[in-house]
Design an enzyme around this catalytic site. Structure first.
Site, PDB file in Angstrom:
ATOM      1  N   HIS A   1     -89.077 -32.631  60.525  1.00 53.77           N
ATOM      2  CA  HIS A   1     -88.969 -33.546  59.398  1.00 53.77           C
ATOM      3  C   HIS A   1     -88.170 -32.906  58.271  1.00 53.77           C
ATOM      4  O   HIS A   1     -88.003 -31.682  58.217  1.00 53.77           O
ATOM      5  CB  HIS A   1     -90.369 -33.911  58.904  1.00 53.77           C
ATOM      6  CG  HIS A   1     -91.261 -34.394  59.999  1.00 53.77           C
ATOM      7  ND1 HIS A   1     -91.390 -35.724  60.333  1.00 53.77           N
ATOM      8  CD2 HIS A   1     -92.071 -33.714  60.867  1.00 53.77           C
ATOM      9  CE1 HIS A   1     -92.229 -35.847  61.345  1.00 53.77           C
ATOM     10  NE2 HIS A   1     -92.653 -34.642  61.691  1.00 53.77           N
TER      11      HIS A   1
ATOM     12  N   HIS B   1     -85.744 -35.887  62.599  1.00 53.42           N
ATOM     13  CA  HIS B   1     -85.968 -37.062  63.457  1.00 53.42           C
ATOM     14  C   HIS B   1     -85.025 -38.213  63.095  1.00 53.42           C
ATOM     15  O   HIS B   1     -84.428 -38.254  62.011  1.00 53.42           O
ATOM     16  CB  HIS B   1     -87.417 -37.529  63.332  1.00 53.42           C
ATOM     17  CG  HIS B   1     -87.787 -37.945  61.937  1.00 53.42           C
ATOM     18  ND1 HIS B   1     -87.420 -39.153  61.395  1.00 53.42           N
ATOM     19  CD2 HIS B   1     -88.463 -37.295  60.956  1.00 53.42           C
ATOM     20  CE1 HIS B   1     -87.873 -39.253  60.154  1.00 53.42           C
ATOM     21  NE2 HIS B   1     -88.502 -38.124  59.855  1.00 53.42           N
TER      22      HIS B   1
END
Length: 206
Positions: free
Chosen positions: A151, A10
């Site tokens: 992530h 992200h």
């Protein structure tokens, strides 16, 4: 028949910029993080992408939505792709965790697979849920190209499993915000790492 998994960390959040552990804390992207995602979206815009998946946390969700927009793609959200639950460590920096948790902090960096973070997860629990998620994606999209926005910890785990690494050392794999990592799977159990932590789409800010 090859299945391409394009793993994207992200974009930047305020806690990234401050060096804080985020985990399950739902911290949104900064405007810089959104712009980072837009630059990668432009890079991927000419590719044929068959599906988009994301963690259900907003920083990964918004990154995936920006990437999917040029393709008019639908993003599917999987809680199994969430970052490690860092429990009581969330919102703290590396230094603060080391000072407050001492030996437990040391254990995390040496044997994270079996170290229980206070009110959080052991790394093995994250390995189990990430494995389920990727296996499901591979089964659904055999022979296709899929973007997965997630992530740092999750991507390190997915890559580590694909390469047969000792995941107690997964943190040695560097993952920058909005970096692109590409795995090509032959079936569900054989993978080749074609690209790792690539950020050539981002401006040089050095």
């Amino acid at each position: 028949m090859k299945t391409g998994i394009y793993l994207v960390r992200h974009g930047e959040t305020a806690w990234n910029a401050g060096g804080k552990f985020q985990g399950h804390s739902d911290i949104p992207l900064t405007e810089r993080g959104r712009e980072q995602a837009r630059t990668l979206a432009a890079r991927l815009s000419s590719l044929k992408i068959d599906a988009f998946y994301s963690s259900d946390l907003s920083r990964a969700r918004e990154t995936a939505e920006i990437l999917a927009e040029p393709h008019q793609g639908t993003v599917y959200y999987l809680p199994e792709l969430r970052e490690i639950n860092f429990g009581q460590w969330e919102g703290l920096t590396f230094k603060e965790i080391a000072e407050a948790y001492g030996e437990l902090s040391t254990q995390w960096w040496t044997t994270p697979l079996t170290t229980q973070i206070p009110a959080g997860e052991r790394l093995q629990q994250v390995v189990d849920r990430c494995t389920r998620a990727i296996t499901d994606i591979l089964n659904r999209h055999a022979g296709e190209t899929v973007v997965v926005a997630a992530h740092g910890g999750v991507i390190r785990i997915i890559v580590g499993i694909a390469l047969g690494l000792d995941l107690n050392f997964f943190w040695k794999l560097r993952l920058d915000n909005v970096s692109l990592t590409i795995l090509k799977y032959h079936g569900s159990d054989k993978a080749i790492l074609e690209l790792f932590n690539d950020t050539c789409h981002l401006p040089d800010e050095s």
